[in-house]
Design an enzyme around this catalytic site. Structure first.
Site, short mmCIF file in Angstrom:
data_model
loop_
_atom_site.label_atom_id
_atom_site.label_comp_id
_atom_site.label_asym_id
_atom_site.label_seq_id
_atom_site.Cartn_x
_atom_site.Cartn_y
_atom_site.Cartn_z
N GLN A 1 0.64 -1.34 -0.22
CA GLN A 1 0.03 0.10 -0.11
C GLN A 1 1.08 1.43 0.09
O GLN A 1 1.71 1.21 0.42
CB GLN A 1 -0.85 -0.38 1.48
CG GLN A 1 -0.42 -0.52 2.51
CD GLN A 1 -0.30 1.40 3.23
OE1 GLN A 1 -0.48 2.41 2.37
NE2 GLN A 1 0.15 0.99 4.57
N GLY A 2 0.23 2.00 -0.71
CA GLY A 2 1.22 3.61 -0.77
C GLY A 2 0.63 4.50 0.22
O GLY A 2 -0.79 5.36 -0.75
N SER B 1 0.87 6.59 3.74
CA SER B 1 1.70 7.62 3.84
C SER B 1 2.69 8.25 3.44
O SER B 1 3.05 7.69 2.46
CB SER B 1 2.39 6.89 5.66
OG SER B 1 1.64 6.68 5.96
N SER C 1 5.37 -1.62 3.15
CA SER C 1 5.52 -3.15 3.74
C SER C 1 5.51 -4.00 2.79
O SER C 1 4.49 -4.30 1.65
CB SER C 1 4.85 -3.85 5.15
OG SER C 1 5.00 -2.73 5.96
N GLU D 1 -9.88 -2.34 6.23
CA GLU D 1 -8.85 -2.55 7.22
C GLU D 1 -8.92 -2.89 8.49
O GLU D 1 -8.89 -4.06 9.11
CB GLU D 1 -7.61 -1.84 6.60
CG GLU D 1 -6.18 -2.09 7.55
CD GLU D 1 -6.41 -1.32 9.56
OE1 GLU D 1 -6.69 -0.02 8.39
OE2 GLU D 1 -5.35 -1.14 9.55
N GLU E 1 0.57 9.92 21.31
CA GLU E 1 -0.22 11.54 22.14
C GLU E 1 -1.02 12.38 20.91
O GLU E 1 -2.04 12.82 20.97
CB GLU E 1 1.03 12.07 21.90
CG GLU E 1 2.71 11.63 22.18
CD GLU E 1 3.02 10.29 22.45
OE1 GLU E 1 3.36 9.93 21.23
OE2 GLU E 1 3.99 9.90 23.24
#
Lengths: 404, 376, 404, 376
Positions: C134-135, C137, C169, C253, C388
């Site tokens: 997957q592309g 980020s 990945s 997902e 955070e």
């Protein structure tokens, strides 16, 4: 303050004399739970008990020992007073209740006051005949002292006070207040509009209203000023120079400079007392201190309490603090106050079902002191800049992180 | 050992749903914080009409079988009433009375049940006297005693934290009798003046009493069934943990709401204080701890009484809920700043309740130790 | 997807059949440490081992069981696939490595793809012959997907890709990528400039560069696009409608909607395994589990692991979530990832001196799995929005607190 | 029991001040992170010239008496050298060699001391072999053994975490001999090929070996003084804790600086990330934990060897410093975000060092348990 520095032998003898005196004279249990600091003096019986104790110590010559004789002090070397103060801590005697007088106002007056002010104020501070309180914080901008809004408007040779101050401990018993007020609304720099006063409390237009604390007790007050008139002679420092005087006063309070009258101001709880509690309290029929999970936490508390003493010791060794010289001094309040809250909370957890007792129940451990002390610990983590604000300050000033 | 791979499932009955809704509305209506504070200030017991109303809603007999005048449901249904009470800091004899009824159910003689359970369902107040002055959480460690002489029992010792005792028609106390733990039923008329001393407790919504047993005499028929007593004590311990968990979960939610209200409205340095991560993030942590506690609570309600699985669930709920309320209320005081230090701020009321809930029947450390014994 | 719902007896029989098959067929220890998810596949030997395993499961009929027969699926009821997936988790078999294909691309193509795309892509996804990556980020704005900057510039019937994607990945083994790219720089709303593509990886202008992880291993890549040309038929959804497709994909997902091929995607560590470790590891000559401080922490971890399962169970009960319905769904990632980090870190602390071994040392507990797993746990607390940021989101969207 | 009312005082000698300054400069110069990474990538032992330079600065003999060629100072002075090494993640045989010298000093025979201590001061590398495959921190639990036959000892068993063994001239191993813990001196020539196996350890700056003792034979004169061995083992344990504390304190400071640099330069959502309280406040907590650890460290250095007081201080230092480095480095990875997940970020190097420092000679939980035995 004295030329004749005592010899080691003289110091030893004095140490012994002092230890004996306090052993013989320290007050017995009054039958009610005593406060741990002047901020917690909530009842008249507590106040008079503590005032009498300070007077007794003073009359024995053990308070203000290094202050000038002409104003009621002892005129002796500071080292003697330090010996006395340490002994009071060691013997866990009650604290000196006129704290604002002894540690804030007194040093300030001796340092910046007129001869008249010294003569008028210092003896009563030491004897506890004249109690002092402070008027710095205001509602709605707790930590932001420079933003003080209480108005002191000049009217000839008088100032007229309007506004309110908060957290005025001993306000109901105080004869005098050190007061930070705004004498000029129109300065470019908010700090330049402030002036510092030594004012009488028993005048028209000043009303002291007790604040009930989360403990259910009293000790703090809100003080309301409504056209209260004071003479211009109440000014200390220059008109418009109040901020500098306030900073100097806070330096006295922190003990950053000398000049305090001596005697301790607070009976903090120590981990050794929690260890003692863990030996008494029962868990599954055995002393709580035999429980491994409790031992583990107790040891961590001992380590953390010792960290603070060791930090102080290391702070005096320059090569060991050179990378961030302000780190230890600026973090002491945060570490100490959070430790206090944690220590007291842990002390409750040792008490089993009896943790639910409160001040006044005969079955409460130590008279309910731990329950009250846990609640009062928030005055440390909230007052004088909350722990959250302290984190900001350390992050920005010590680590150089960008402002939030 | 517990099968930790098994997926635990919470069940929620229609009765629970209805009770939760009714109780939530009732509490919002009858226990606003202003009323709670008035009652604290006046140092009054719960108003009788309010209690009678609770009785008339059937809440005192939820977990009492129909044959004794109750609804025949379970403690899982009582949970749904106690939780909103906890949220509003109501201090009522509901928990005391429910637990006393459970003691009767589990170990009472037929006569005791038939005499008392219907009265309780109708509004009689009852309570338990289990704790003793050393504050030890081990309920089976008992110093108080009963000795028999003919048909008369003479009691000795002191019981602590006997909640609502002054208004109770019935106190069930644990004592040692013939070397074994026993439960005795003490009716109001058997308590001479001076036997009850009001205790000063941290949770000011509670009415707690010290019970001086010395010299109290009872007929031997006041003893509950000796054979059933050990199991009953175990049951009471778990039932108390379940209901206190419900109270603590409600309290945690209540104090989180108090905190959020303040964080949304109070400004410092020209920003709402809730925009600061130093306050926002720990408040989120308080929320997540409360949500977890609530999940454990309703699972404990689902499997209550189901042997090891039930005991594990209720101890987990007690540990998690006590810690959640302690954390949420401690942070609430802190995040209120100067106002948090005053009696007027509600945070302290929840903090006091939190200390009560942990002190009663064991805190998280205690229950984790018990769980370790079961699990490992 | 099937009319003939199986009877309880049929389900029981199937359960037994599945259990037997996995018992007989699950792979033995390959002699090297396996990854715990597709994101950690760092070596060729790991990849081929896992690909072969997926193929074996598929060929046995235990993957894509509910997907349509015409594209290589089983055409059977979903309940059967769920039984298989649960059994795989229970028996701790290796995960299905073509995760992006099975859980992201596959459901998307079945849902929105053309008949050609379904025929072309689905069988290879199931058999693991065609690996997907997957592309989404990009470097420098990790969590802010809507801000994707990789350019897809239309040139006639083609798009020209320029830019880079990160954390891809299986990028080196993948035949295809699902890609979110910017087809229009000039929209008012940044989301409207995005389009979604199914692109081939083995073309000119695409370079996959492995990223060495903090574990010292590989598994993630950065993918660079330099004038890489793809046909317009690679578009899925409308040009400019990429954001909606991406959101739909993320919903697949998360398993928020059905449609996944089945099989588990991750071998998470569970507290039961840490308990087993505590029974093995020695402390002062005794099993670590006999140490009370360790027991206390272990119990807390068991409570915390169970909290998550119970939260999921409670989330399905409306009256018990009505005050803040989004609280549990929105906090699962934060709780789960922080728990994972804490569990693995605690597992290290059980190992005494041997905590210092690392992957590959024969004396490392479980082959160094815990050390690696602790480091990899940061992919959970950092990736997909740091813990955070998660705190901010929950504070603002669940509690309604003001934005930071 | 320890007098917790006594105010502990840190002393710092002129020698310590000088050594701290020299070592800080040396490390800044010789151990920049780029060099450390090169050495890791090349999987090389420390360069011999660098080691010789350390020897020529006198660092290997700091705590060795002058009669054996050392400076006659204490481990308190060694601390000031180890701390900056820890800050820069230097992986040198300094700790191994210092501890081996301490073992010789405390339990070596006159001949052993005279032979080996001067060599060590001049740059010979020495190390200890204490750990065994079960990873237990109790040093007195030994499975390895020596058996005597005439004048020959035959060894048996496996020792682990024998750091720097491949370059060592000397290994001192703990074994059971005649039922009691003993130390034996193994020179390089006694180690046949294959006796040492390189271990794969998490701290890649370390060179650690497994030592297969089976069949190694030594003359009986290789035994250290049996009477002094129990005290020596205790001394080594404390000395190792002291030096590892120094290394961990330095490491905590090093990784805090790495974090701060990133927080000051990296922007997200148009703000420097160091301006977010969610990152700023925990970084302050890391600082305070490190400062506390450093105070404990230098107090432990002050009272080292002083009976109970010394043992308490060194265990506190070990507990506090290990936790401080663990916390600071764990948070550093997290606060670096995606970059923190890569091998290129220095945070992971410190995290690995932190795990090493806790795993060697006991973590905080272990030392707190030991402290409880002493204090309560």
């Amino acid at each position: 303050m004295s030329d004749n520095t005592p010899s080691p032998a003289e110091l030893d003898a004095f140490r012994q004399e002092v230890a004996d005196w306090f052993t013989a004279n320290k007050p017995t249990d009054p039958g009610f739970l005593l406060p741990q600091s002047f901020m917690e003096v909530g009842t008249d019986e507590q106040f008079y008990f503590l005032r009498d104790w300070q007077k007794k110590v003073y009359e024995a010559g053990y308070l203000g020992m290094a202050w000038p004789k002409e104003y009621g002090g002892g005129g002796k070397p500071q080292v003697l007073q330090d010996i006395v103060t340490r002994e009071m801590v060691k013997q866990k005697t009650p604290f000196m209740t006129n704290t604002i007088g002894l540690n804030w106002a007194g040093p300030l007056i001796l340092n910046m006051g007129t001869e008249e002010q010294k003569k008028a104020f210092i003896p009563g501070i030491l004897s506890a005949d004249d109690i002092w309180c402070q008027g710095f914080s205001e509602p709605d901008h707790g930590s932001d002292l420079g933003n003080a809004q209480l108005k002191a408007t000049r009217d000839g040779k008088e100032f007229v006070l309007n506004g309110s101050k908060i957290w005025t401990s001993l306000g109901r018993h105080a004869k005098h207040m050190i007061l930070l007020a705004r004498t000029n609304q129109n300065t470019n720099n908010k700090y330049e509009g402030l002036s510092f006063f030594l004012i009488p409390m028993q005048i028209q237009g000043i009303e002291v209203v007790p604040i009930k604390k989360l403990t259910g007790e009293f000790g703090f007050n809100q003080t309301f000023f409504t056209d209260a008139r004071i003479d211009e002679s109440c000014l200390i420092g220059k008109e418009g120079g109040g901020w500098q005087v306030a900073m100097a006063t806070l330096a006295f309070e922190r003990g950053a400079v000398g000049g305090q009258a001596g005697g301790h101001a607070m009976n903090s709880k120590h981990v050794s007392e929690v260890v003692a509690l863990a030996r008494t309290a029962k868990r599954n029929g055995k002393p709580a201190i035999e429980d491994v999970a409790i031992r583990d936490e107790l040891v961590q508390l001992i380590i953390d309490e010792r960290s603070q003493a060791l930090n102080s010791s290391r702070a005096r060794i320059k090569p060991l603090t050179q990378e961030r010289p302000s780190s230890i001094p600026m973090s002491g309040k945060l570490i100490g106050s959070e430790y206090g809250r944690r220590l007291n909370q842990f002390a409750l957890s040792l008490q089993g079902a009896n943790a639910a007792y409160y001040v006044g129940d005969p079955l409460a451990y130590d008279g309910g002191l731990w329950q009250r002390s846990y609640f009062n610990a928030f005055s440390g983590t909230i007052g004088g800049g909350t722990s959250e604000v302290q984190h900001n300050i350390i992050g920005e000033r010590v680590l150089g992180l960008p402002k939030s | 050992m517990l099968d930790t791979n098994k997926k635990p499932t919470i069940l929620f009955s229609d009765e629970q749903e209805q009770l939760l809704e009714v109780a939530s509305n009732f509490c919002r209506d009858r226990f606003p914080m202003s009323e709670t504070r008035k009652r604290i200030a006046a140092d009054e017991d719960l108003s009788r009409p309010l209690w009678d109303e609770m009785a008339s809603l059937g809440w005192l007999g939820i977990a009492v079988p129909e044959e004794f005048g109750g609804s025949g449901l379970t403690l899982g249904e009582v949970v749904t009433v106690v939780e909103p009470m906890g949220e509003h800091l109501a201090g009522t004899p509901l928990i005391s009375t429910t637990l006393a009824a459970q003691a009767l159910l589990k170990a009472g003689t037929r006569a005791q049940k038939e005499t008392w359970l219907p009265k309780i369902c109708e509004g009689a107040i009852a309570t338990l006297a289990l704790s003793e002055p050393d504050g030890d959480w081990a309920l089976e460690r008992i110093a108080a005693s009963a000795t028999a002489s003919g048909d008369t029992l003479t009691l000795k010792g002191t019981k602590t934290f006997v909640t609502d005792a002054a208004s109770a028609d019935l106190v069930i106390a644990s004592v040692l009798f013939e070397g074994k733990p026993a439960l005795v039923l003490i009716t109001r008329d058997a308590l001479a003046a001076g036997k009850l001393t009001r205790e000063i407790v941290i949770d000011e919504t509670r009415r707690s009493y010290r019970l001086d047993l010395d010299g109290i005499t009872l007929p031997k028929s006041a003893l509950l069934d000796a054979d059933k007593t050990p199991a009953a004590l175990n049951h009471i311990d778990q039932a108390a943990c379940l209901l206190l968990s419900a109270e603590a979960c409600g309290g945690a939610n209540g104090v989180i709401n108090v905190t959020i209200d303040y964080l949304k409205t109070r400004k410092q340095f020209d920003r709402y204080i809730g925009s600061y991560q130093a306050l926002k993030h720990p408040t989120v942590d308080a929320l997540l701890a409360m949500e977890a506690a609530r999940s454990h609570l309703y699972y404990a309600a689902t499997v209550f009484g189901d042997g090891i699985e039930g005991e594990v669930a209720v101890r987990m709920a007690k540990a998690q809920s006590g810690s959640a309320l302690a954390f949420a209320s401690d942070r609430s005081i802190q995040f209120h700043g100067g106002f948090g230090f005053t009696y007027d701020c509600d945070a302290q009321l929840y903090r006091r309740r939190g200390i009560w809930c942990e002190a009663q029947f064991g805190d998280a450390t205690h229950h984790r130790a018990k769980l370790a014994e079961i699990l490992f």
